[in-house]
Design a protein around this motif. Structure first.
Motif, PDB file in Angstrom:
ATOM      1  N   PHE A 177      -2.174   7.044  -2.508  1.00  0.00           N
ATOM      2  CA  PHE A 177      -0.723   6.586  -2.814  1.00  0.00           C
ATOM      3  C   PHE A 177       0.274   6.924  -1.668  1.00  0.00           C
ATOM      4  O   PHE A 177       0.055   7.643  -0.798  1.00  0.00           O
ATOM      5  CB  PHE A 177      -0.457   7.655  -4.062  1.00  0.00           C
ATOM      6  CG  PHE A 177      -1.165   7.597  -5.235  1.00  0.00           C
ATOM      7  CD1 PHE A 177      -1.241   6.819  -6.234  1.00  0.00           C
ATOM      8  CD2 PHE A 177      -2.048   8.824  -5.263  1.00  0.00           C
ATOM      9  CE1 PHE A 177      -2.126   6.810  -7.227  1.00  0.00           C
ATOM     10  CE2 PHE A 177      -3.057   8.988  -6.105  1.00  0.00           C
ATOM     11  CZ  PHE A 177      -2.873   7.881  -7.448  1.00  0.00           C
ATOM     12  N   GLY A 178       1.382   6.167  -1.868  1.00  0.00           N
ATOM     13  CA  GLY A 178       2.236   6.158  -0.827  1.00  0.00           C
ATOM     14  C   GLY A 178       3.218   7.411  -1.347  1.00  0.00           C
ATOM     15  O   GLY A 178       3.378   7.530  -2.100  1.00  0.00           O
ATOM     16  N   GLY A 179       3.735   8.052  -0.169  1.00  0.00           N
ATOM     17  CA  GLY A 179       4.398   9.325  -0.421  1.00  0.00           C
ATOM     18  C   GLY A 179       5.576   9.562   0.736  1.00  0.00           C
ATOM     19  O   GLY A 179       5.697   8.537   1.667  1.00  0.00           O
ATOM     20  N   ARG A 180       6.465  10.528   0.318  1.00  0.00           N
ATOM     21  CA  ARG A 180       7.549  10.879   1.410  1.00  0.00           C
ATOM     22  C   ARG A 180       7.034  10.949   2.759  1.00  0.00           C
ATOM     23  O   ARG A 180       7.682  10.583   3.619  1.00  0.00           O
ATOM     24  CB  ARG A 180       8.168  11.874   0.855  1.00  0.00           C
ATOM     25  CG  ARG A 180       9.560  12.280   1.721  1.00  0.00           C
ATOM     26  CD  ARG A 180      10.055  13.649   1.108  1.00  0.00           C
ATOM     27  NE  ARG A 180      10.478  13.661  -0.193  1.00  0.00           N
ATOM     28  CZ  ARG A 180      10.869  14.858  -0.986  1.00  0.00           C
ATOM     29  NH1 ARG A 180      10.773  15.703  -0.330  1.00  0.00           N
ATOM     30  NH2 ARG A 180      10.860  14.633  -2.171  1.00  0.00           N
ATOM     31  N   TYR A 181       5.777  11.615   3.126  1.00  0.00           N
ATOM     32  CA  TYR A 181       5.459  12.006   4.279  1.00  0.00           C
ATOM     33  C   TYR A 181       4.456  11.335   4.601  1.00  0.00           C
ATOM     34  O   TYR A 181       3.332  11.459   5.282  1.00  0.00           O
ATOM     35  CB  TYR A 181       4.793  13.456   4.210  1.00  0.00           C
ATOM     36  CG  TYR A 181       6.132  14.393   3.993  1.00  0.00           C
ATOM     37  CD1 TYR A 181       6.908  14.765   4.937  1.00  0.00           C
ATOM     38  CD2 TYR A 181       6.054  15.055   2.755  1.00  0.00           C
ATOM     39  CE1 TYR A 181       8.032  15.643   4.502  1.00  0.00           C
ATOM     40  CE2 TYR A 181       7.137  15.757   2.374  1.00  0.00           C
ATOM     41  CZ  TYR A 181       8.309  16.131   3.246  1.00  0.00           C
ATOM     42  OH  TYR A 181       9.206  16.833   3.168  1.00  0.00           O
ATOM     43  N   GLY A 182       4.009   9.952   4.213  1.00  0.00           N
ATOM     44  CA  GLY A 182       3.109   8.921   4.366  1.00  0.00           C
ATOM     45  C   GLY A 182       2.081   9.024   3.078  1.00  0.00           C
ATOM     46  O   GLY A 182       2.183   9.314   2.330  1.00  0.00           O
ATOM     47  N   ASN A 183       0.867   8.469   3.524  1.00  0.00           N
ATOM     48  CA  ASN A 183      -0.178   8.327   2.419  1.00  0.00           C
ATOM     49  C   ASN A 183      -0.438   9.564   1.675  1.00  0.00           C
ATOM     50  O   ASN A 183      -0.735  10.607   2.647  1.00  0.00           O
ATOM     51  CB  ASN A 183      -1.203   7.668   2.918  1.00  0.00           C
ATOM     52  CG  ASN A 183      -0.811   6.037   3.136  1.00  0.00           C
ATOM     53  OD1 ASN A 183      -0.057   5.372   2.376  1.00  0.00           O
ATOM     54  ND2 ASN A 183      -1.560   5.402   3.900  1.00  0.00           N
ATOM     55  N   VAL A 184      -0.729   9.639   0.421  1.00  0.00           N
ATOM     56  CA  VAL A 184      -1.090  10.727  -0.337  1.00  0.00           C
ATOM     57  C   VAL A 184      -2.441  10.707  -0.843  1.00  0.00           C
ATOM     58  O   VAL A 184      -2.886   9.368  -1.286  1.00  0.00           O
ATOM     59  CB  VAL A 184      -0.193  11.299  -1.244  1.00  0.00           C
ATOM     60  CG1 VAL A 184      -0.583  12.374  -2.210  1.00  0.00           C
ATOM     61  CG2 VAL A 184       1.207  11.626  -0.840  1.00  0.00           C
ATOM     62  N   ALA A 185      -3.356  11.360  -0.658  1.00  0.00           N
ATOM     63  CA  ALA A 185      -4.640  11.564  -1.276  1.00  0.00           C
ATOM     64  C   ALA A 185      -4.686  12.203  -2.676  1.00  0.00           C
ATOM     65  O   ALA A 185      -4.307  13.212  -2.803  1.00  0.00           O
ATOM     66  CB  ALA A 185      -5.809  12.261  -0.403  1.00  0.00           C
ATOM     67  N   GLY A 186      -5.319  11.336  -3.675  1.00  0.00           N
ATOM     68  CA  GLY A 186      -5.507  11.783  -4.998  1.00  0.00           C
ATOM     69  C   GLY A 186      -6.891  12.228  -5.185  1.00  0.00           C
ATOM     70  O   GLY A 186      -7.719  11.332  -5.143  1.00  0.00           O
ATOM     71  N   VAL A 187      -7.142  13.291  -5.376  1.00  0.00           N
ATOM     72  CA  VAL A 187      -8.455  13.894  -5.294  1.00  0.00           C
ATOM     73  C   VAL A 187      -8.668  14.863  -6.677  1.00  0.00           C
ATOM     74  O   VAL A 187      -7.883  15.127  -7.320  1.00  0.00           O
ATOM     75  CB  VAL A 187      -8.525  14.845  -4.236  1.00  0.00           C
ATOM     76  CG1 VAL A 187      -8.436  14.421  -2.982  1.00  0.00           C
ATOM     77  CG2 VAL A 187      -7.690  16.158  -4.261  1.00  0.00           C
ATOM     78  N   LYS A 188     -10.027  14.921  -6.817  1.00  0.00           N
ATOM     79  CA  LYS A 188     -10.602  16.045  -7.870  1.00  0.00           C
ATOM     80  C   LYS A 188     -11.195  16.914  -7.053  1.00  0.00           C
ATOM     81  O   LYS A 188     -12.229  16.571  -6.111  1.00  0.00           O
ATOM     82  CB  LYS A 188     -11.602  15.170  -8.821  1.00  0.00           C
ATOM     83  CG  LYS A 188     -11.997  16.284 -10.052  1.00  0.00           C
ATOM     84  CD  LYS A 188     -12.670  15.736 -10.955  1.00  0.00           C
ATOM     85  CE  LYS A 188     -13.258  16.488 -11.916  1.00  0.00           C
ATOM     86  NZ  LYS A 188     -14.104  15.821 -13.114  1.00  0.00           N
ATOM     87  N   VAL A 189     -10.882  18.321  -7.337  1.00  0.00           N
ATOM     88  CA  VAL A 189     -11.358  19.313  -6.812  1.00  0.00           C
ATOM     89  C   VAL A 189     -12.835  19.770  -7.487  1.00  0.00           C
ATOM     90  O   VAL A 189     -13.059  19.795  -8.694  1.00  0.00           O
ATOM     91  CB  VAL A 189     -10.660  20.674  -7.039  1.00  0.00           C
ATOM     92  CG1 VAL A 189     -11.401  21.970  -6.286  1.00  0.00           C
ATOM     93  CG2 VAL A 189      -9.165  20.509  -6.613  1.00  0.00           C
ATOM     94  N   THR A 190     -14.011  19.370  -6.707  1.00  0.00           N
ATOM     95  CA  THR A 190     -15.123  19.622  -7.218  1.00  0.00           C
ATOM     96  C   THR A 190     -15.957  21.164  -6.964  1.00  0.00           C
ATOM     97  O   THR A 190     -16.852  21.537  -7.501  1.00  0.00           O
ATOM     98  CB  THR A 190     -16.072  18.500  -6.289  1.00  0.00           C
ATOM     99  OG1 THR A 190     -16.147  18.819  -5.020  1.00  0.00           O
ATOM    100  CG2 THR A 190     -15.707  17.282  -6.840  1.00  0.00           C
ATOM    101  N   LEU A 191     -15.325  21.751  -6.026  1.00  0.00           N
ATOM    102  CA  LEU A 191     -15.607  23.014  -5.825  1.00  0.00           C
ATOM    103  C   LEU A 191     -14.611  24.131  -5.126  1.00  0.00           C
ATOM    104  O   LEU A 191     -13.833  23.546  -4.550  1.00  0.00           O
ATOM    105  CB  LEU A 191     -17.043  22.987  -4.661  1.00  0.00           C
ATOM    106  CG  LEU A 191     -17.555  24.433  -4.375  1.00  0.00           C
ATOM    107  CD1 LEU A 191     -18.474  24.599  -5.450  1.00  0.00           C
ATOM    108  CD2 LEU A 191     -18.649  24.263  -3.054  1.00  0.00           C
ATOM    109  N   GLY A 192     -14.377  25.221  -5.806  1.00  0.00           N
ATOM    110  CA  GLY A 192     -13.758  26.263  -5.188  1.00  0.00           C
ATOM    111  C   GLY A 192     -12.157  25.651  -5.459  1.00  0.00           C
ATOM    112  O   GLY A 192     -11.708  25.516  -6.622  1.00  0.00           O
TER     113      GLY A 192
END
Length: 311
Positions: free
Chosen positions: A223-238
């Motif tokens: 996604f586009g964000g205030r500080y550049g592109n943002v990663a949309g993620v799913k935490v798979t571990l920890g």
């Protein structure tokens, strides 16, 4: 003194020299305390008659006359007290960015036998990737002005230290050391000598980064964000945490490494996100995300390098 006869026989009245000490054998006793007049090879025996106790490990030999024994003893004494002067050249060139302390040691002890004991303690230091160790000089006797003068000639890119074990520091040497900014350390316990010198050297080393992996995530969207592109993620571990350092993997290769500067769940800014949850985050100075990237999150701390392993 206890002697081990290796060749020939030792008899009452023999003239022997061990190291730089002379002995006219007056009496001999075996381990059971029995008096002996003659000792065959491979037998250990307690001998009385030395003018001064020899050093442990000294080789002894029987000579025809007291005069010959004294001449041998005097020659060995002169050799023992002649300093082993080795010079600075063995330390090699120094890279100013290298995480290595170049150390030249001047060692003064109470006796010749103590030199080997001290050097043995430093055997593990020679295997350290952080230390380039050189014994500049080693000799029995007090620490004197000449030792300080030698230390003061050390090149600026090397550290030099005068170390004394069970020996005296002459007052004039102390004064001269202060004038020349030369480091003198004197000890009565060999383990304290070793541990103190090692601790001083470790303080010269720059802290190193230690990275502990705390979590892993998969990029599902960008996604586009205030500080550049943002990663949309799913935490798979920890877990992922703001401020932690992230390595971004694409086709098993690291394409970026930077700290997390923003971390959100939905519209809420959060400090961390646990496993099996989704979130969005951005990195400091990098935003070339692609769907499918793998993210690994690391907690970074600074640790002081250890010259020797402390078990």
């Amino acid at each position: 003194a206890t002697l081990l006869v290796q060749r020939g026989r030792l008899r009452i009245g023999d003239i022997a020299v061990a190291g730089s000490k002379v002995c006219r054998v007056r009496s001999m006793e075996n381990e059971a305390g029995q008096s002996l007049k003659e000792v065959p090879p491979s037998m250990a025996v307690q001998v009385a008659g030395f003018d001064k106790p020899p050093e442990a490990g000294d080789q002894f030999e029987v000579l025809p006359t007291v005069q010959e024994a004294r001449e041998v003893a005097e020659r060995r004494a002169k050799e023992a007290f002649k300093p082993a002067l080795l010079g600075f050249s063995g330390l090699g060139p120094m890279d100013e960015n290298s995480q290595v302390v170049r150390l030249a040691l001047i060692l003064k002890t109470d006796a010749q036998g103590s030199i080997a004991a001290v050097k043995h303690m430093f055997g593990s230091v020679k295997d350290s990737k952080y230390i380039n160790l050189r014994w500049l000089m080693e000799a029995p006797g007090p620490i004197t002005d000449s030792d300080v003068e030698l230390a003061s000639t050390c090149p600026k890119d090397q550290r030099v230290m005068i170390v004394g074990f069970n020996t005296q520091v002459m007052p004039s040497a102390e004064r001269k050391a202060k004038q020349c900014s030369v480091e003198i350390r004197a000890f009565a316990v060999i383990y304290e000598l070793f541990e103190t010198v090692v601790a001083a050297l470790e303080n010269d080393l720059k802290p190193e980064e230690k990275m502990i992996e705390r979590g892993e995530a998969k990029v599902l969207a960008v996604f586009g964000g205030r500080y550049g592109n943002v990663a949309g993620v799913k935490v798979t571990l920890g877990r992922l945490a703001r401020g932690n350092r992230v390595k971004v993997y694409r086709k098993d290769k690291v394409v970026a490494e930077a700290p997390i500067i923003t971390l959100r769940r939905g519209k809420e800014d959060v400090l961390d996100v646990d496993e099996d949850n989704e979130c969005g985050f951005s990195l400091d100075g990098w935003d070339s995300w692609e769907v499918g990237d793998t993210v690994r999150c690391f907690e970074v701390s600074e640790v002081r390098p250890q010259i020797v392993n402390k078990k």
